[in-house]
Scaffold this active site. Sequence first.
Site, PDB file in Angstrom:
ATOM      1  N   GLU A  18      40.619  48.859  32.599  1.00 61.98           N
ATOM      2  CA  GLU A  18      40.207  50.154  32.035  1.00 61.98           C
ATOM      3  C   GLU A  18      39.893  51.130  33.183  1.00 61.98           C
ATOM      4  O   GLU A  18      40.247  52.312  33.126  1.00 61.98           O
ATOM      5  CB  GLU A  18      38.989  49.972  31.118  1.00 61.98           C
ATOM      6  CG  GLU A  18      39.283  49.214  29.821  1.00 61.98           C
ATOM      7  CD  GLU A  18      39.581  47.717  30.021  1.00 61.98           C
ATOM      8  OE1 GLU A  18      39.081  47.132  31.003  1.00 61.98           O
ATOM      9  OE2 GLU A  18      40.326  47.149  29.199  1.00 61.98           O
ATOM     10  N   ILE A  75      30.243  37.802  43.672  1.00 59.32           N
ATOM     11  CA  ILE A  75      30.840  37.993  44.991  1.00 59.32           C
ATOM     12  C   ILE A  75      31.636  36.745  45.396  1.00 59.32           C
ATOM     13  O   ILE A  75      31.081  35.646  45.550  1.00 59.32           O
ATOM     14  CB  ILE A  75      29.752  38.312  46.050  1.00 59.32           C
ATOM     15  CG1 ILE A  75      28.915  39.522  45.594  1.00 59.32           C
ATOM     16  CG2 ILE A  75      30.397  38.545  47.420  1.00 59.32           C
ATOM     17  CD1 ILE A  75      29.692  40.790  45.244  1.00 59.32           C
ATOM     18  N   GLY A 113      53.779  24.096  24.031  1.00 59.52           N
ATOM     19  CA  GLY A 113      53.178  23.564  22.808  1.00 59.52           C
ATOM     20  C   GLY A 113      51.930  22.746  23.110  1.00 59.52           C
ATOM     21  O   GLY A 113      51.086  23.156  23.908  1.00 59.52           O
ATOM     22  N   GLY A 114      51.840  21.561  22.509  1.00 59.02           N
ATOM     23  CA  GLY A 114      50.663  20.708  22.713  1.00 59.02           C
ATOM     24  C   GLY A 114      50.453  20.375  24.186  1.00 59.02           C
ATOM     25  O   GLY A 114      49.317  20.309  24.669  1.00 59.02           O
ATOM     26  N   ILE A 116      55.204  27.890  24.875  1.00 59.77           N
ATOM     27  CA  ILE A 116      56.479  27.170  25.055  1.00 59.77           C
ATOM     28  C   ILE A 116      56.224  25.679  25.265  1.00 59.77           C
ATOM     29  O   ILE A 116      56.955  24.827  24.752  1.00 59.77           O
ATOM     30  CB  ILE A 116      57.285  27.780  26.231  1.00 59.77           C
ATOM     31  CG1 ILE A 116      57.794  29.167  25.835  1.00 59.77           C
ATOM     32  CG2 ILE A 116      58.448  26.870  26.642  1.00 59.77           C
ATOM     33  CD1 ILE A 116      58.409  29.967  26.978  1.00 59.77           C
ATOM     34  N   GLU A 158      38.024  43.498  40.978  1.00 62.18           N
ATOM     35  CA  GLU A 158      38.420  44.656  41.802  1.00 62.18           C
ATOM     36  C   GLU A 158      38.731  45.877  40.938  1.00 62.18           C
ATOM     37  O   GLU A 158      39.654  46.652  41.219  1.00 62.18           O
ATOM     38  CB  GLU A 158      39.553  44.285  42.762  1.00 62.18           C
ATOM     39  CG  GLU A 158      39.041  43.274  43.789  1.00 62.18           C
ATOM     40  CD  GLU A 158      39.940  43.059  44.967  1.00 62.18           C
ATOM     41  OE1 GLU A 158      40.509  44.040  45.454  1.00 62.18           O
ATOM     42  OE2 GLU A 158      40.055  41.903  45.407  1.00 62.18           O
TER      43      GLU A 158
HETATM   44  N1  COS Z   1      39.029  57.065  48.212  1.00 58.53           N
HETATM   45  C1  COS Z   1      38.145  57.789  48.943  1.00 58.53           C
HETATM   46  N2  COS Z   1      37.125  58.458  48.376  1.00 58.53           N
HETATM   47  C2  COS Z   1      36.985  58.382  47.046  1.00 58.53           C
HETATM   48  C3  COS Z   1      37.865  57.649  46.241  1.00 58.53           C
HETATM   49  C4  COS Z   1      38.938  56.978  46.867  1.00 58.53           C
HETATM   50  N3  COS Z   1      39.820  56.270  46.188  1.00 58.53           N
HETATM   51  N4  COS Z   1      37.480  57.749  44.944  1.00 58.53           N
HETATM   52  C5  COS Z   1      36.385  58.538  44.939  1.00 58.53           C
HETATM   53  N5  COS Z   1      36.082  58.921  46.215  1.00 58.53           N
HETATM   54  C6  COS Z   1      35.020  59.797  46.657  1.00 58.53           C
HETATM   55  C7  COS Z   1      35.069  61.118  45.911  1.00 58.53           C
HETATM   56  O1  COS Z   1      35.942  62.017  46.545  1.00 58.53           O
HETATM   57  C8  COS Z   1      33.623  61.568  45.992  1.00 58.53           C
HETATM   58  O2  COS Z   1      33.400  62.141  47.266  1.00 58.53           O
HETATM   59  P1  COS Z   1      32.383  63.365  47.536  1.00 58.53           P
HETATM   60  O3  COS Z   1      31.022  62.746  47.500  1.00 58.53           O
HETATM   61  O4  COS Z   1      32.736  63.872  48.901  1.00 58.53           O
HETATM   62  O5  COS Z   1      32.601  64.374  46.446  1.00 58.53           O
HETATM   63  C9  COS Z   1      32.837  60.279  45.911  1.00 58.53           C
HETATM   64  O6  COS Z   1      33.750  59.238  46.330  1.00 58.53           O
HETATM   65  C10 COS Z   1      32.353  59.959  44.520  1.00 58.53           C
HETATM   66  O7  COS Z   1      33.504  59.974  43.677  1.00 58.53           O
HETATM   67  P2  COS Z   1      33.430  60.004  42.085  1.00 58.53           P
HETATM   68  O8  COS Z   1      32.426  61.039  41.660  1.00 58.53           O
HETATM   69  O9  COS Z   1      34.802  60.078  41.568  1.00 58.53           O
HETATM   70  O10 COS Z   1      32.792  58.576  41.794  1.00 58.53           O
HETATM   71  P3  COS Z   1      32.505  57.818  40.439  1.00 58.53           P
HETATM   72  O11 COS Z   1      31.168  57.220  40.538  1.00 58.53           O
HETATM   73  O12 COS Z   1      32.828  58.695  39.268  1.00 58.53           O
HETATM   74  O13 COS Z   1      33.514  56.585  40.535  1.00 58.53           O
HETATM   75  C11 COS Z   1      35.421  55.221  39.948  1.00 58.53           C
HETATM   76  C12 COS Z   1      34.813  56.619  40.243  1.00 58.53           C
HETATM   77  C13 COS Z   1      35.364  54.852  38.488  1.00 58.53           C
HETATM   78  C14 COS Z   1      36.879  55.349  40.408  1.00 58.53           C
HETATM   79  C15 COS Z   1      34.713  54.125  40.768  1.00 58.53           C
HETATM   80  O14 COS Z   1      33.382  53.959  40.317  1.00 58.53           O
HETATM   81  C16 COS Z   1      35.399  52.778  40.690  1.00 58.53           C
HETATM   82  O15 COS Z   1      36.407  52.546  41.352  1.00 58.53           O
HETATM   83  N6  COS Z   1      34.845  51.841  39.899  1.00 58.53           N
HETATM   84  C17 COS Z   1      35.335  50.461  39.863  1.00 58.53           C
HETATM   85  C18 COS Z   1      34.668  49.681  40.941  1.00 58.53           C
HETATM   86  C19 COS Z   1      35.295  48.346  41.135  1.00 58.53           C
HETATM   87  O16 COS Z   1      36.474  48.229  41.400  1.00 58.53           O
HETATM   88  N7  COS Z   1      34.458  47.312  41.045  1.00 58.53           N
HETATM   89  C20 COS Z   1      34.873  46.006  41.357  1.00 58.53           C
HETATM   90  C21 COS Z   1      34.113  45.592  42.571  1.00 58.53           C
HETATM   91  S1  COS Z   1      34.962  44.650  43.709  1.00 58.53           S
HETATM   92  S2  COS Z   1      35.328  42.960  42.842  1.00 58.53           S
END
Ligand code: COS
Length: 384
Positions: A373, A161, A345-346, A343, A369
């Site tokens: 992937e 965090i 180098g060392g 560019i 964030e």
């Molecule tokens: N905005 C609003 N709602 C969203 C959303 C978005 N961009 N993406 C998903 N949701 C909602 C979905 O609509 C779903 O809602 P319902 O419960 O009403 O159906 C709910 O959230 C769960 O969505 P989903 O099943 O798609 O969630 P997943 O667990 O599969 O997560 C990803 C999807 C991979 C996109 C998510 O886990 C993610 O963004 N991971 C990366 C996290 C990240 O950035 N970490 C860094 C931390 S901060 S340094």
Amino acid sequence: MSALAEIYTIPQEYLDFRDTIAQIARERVAPRAAEIDEKAEYPHDLRKLFAEQDILGLPFDEEHGGTGTGTLMLNMAVEEIAKADASTALILMIQELGTLPIKLHGSEELKQRFLPRCATGEWSPAFALSEAEAGSDPGGMITYAVQDGDEWIINGSKTWITNTGIADFYCVFAVTDREAGHSRGITAFVVEADRPGFSVGKLEHKLGIRASPTGTPVFDDVRVPAANVIGEVNRGFKVAMSTLDRSRLGVAAQALGIAQGATDYAAAYARERKQFGKPINEFQGIQFKLADMETKCAAARELLYQACCKVDRDDPDLGKYSAMAKLFCSDTAMEVTVEAVQILGGYGFVKEYPVERMMRDAKITQIYEGTNEIQRLVIARSLR
Ligand code: COS
């Protein structure tokens, strides 16, 4: 007017503000960058300067004491600061990330309590979503909160965090309904750092962004009033996702700043550095590298600005565009900084020159964030 002209009309006053910030970055931030990186020292002096110059007001609307200038202006500022130092740019990025949950979903009372004091720079926020076992998959978090009368009691810890130990408050995500299923029974809370039971655990030693503290906030029976819930109970996952949809542009802007800073430095070096009796920028091998670096930065900037305009207009595909901008800008930062080191180098490999720091700082932009992937996954989902 064509769609493109509409997207890229930037008011003159914004360009003037960007130039002022660029000057502050060159004159005040750049000279501190190597030292704060080496000492892993948070630059309180630069944060104070940003507050005095209204830079920390950029993420906020006028009604909350901010500049009201929107996402594109904010990220032009992040880019300029990151050209000089990526760690220092994070001060501004986190001012947005750690307050967006409140700005987007908080009650009016929460907004009034927290946003104006962040807009002046008096308070620093943090965004506490990731956990040791829940990074790309925050829906699998284990930090939990239970209701006790008019209060919630939070237990658990968060990992990686930004602003840990610096922040005056944390936007914390916790499971509040275990039966709701993956990603669903989660609630967002504001937790002030002076609440009993809150403590700062491990602080990380890092490859890059070393002047920005990253660590583990710990919540041990921390009680917060129900008024500190952000948005609706059990709807916190959407609070997190909608925040990241916007804040990822800060990472994109930081990455672009690193890339452009490295390109500018390498181009200036190549003008001065002589080998075989002439400046190395007269060799095609160096010219082609610099040309590719500048081209990638320019392309990254166009995508970033377009994505920022989408956020400012609240377009329905803003999440896809911010994921694409974050992906492209951060990959550009990594590619370009590796070439900048080559560019020089060392000289590129030693700490007397800034490009090795830029290369180290670039790496995190492909990771935090949401890893690149995850960005590809978000983009691909929008194509289904
Ligand atoms: N905005 C609003 N709602 C969203 C959303 C978005 N961009 N993406 C998903 N949701 C909602 C979905 O609509 C779903 O809602 P319902 O419960 O009403 O159906 C709910 O959230 C769960 O969505 P989903 O099943 O798609 O969630 P997943 O667990 O599969 O997560 C990803 C999807 C991979 C996109 C998510 O886990 C993610 O963004 N991971 C990366 C996290 C990240 O950035 N970490 C860094 C931390 S901060 S340094």
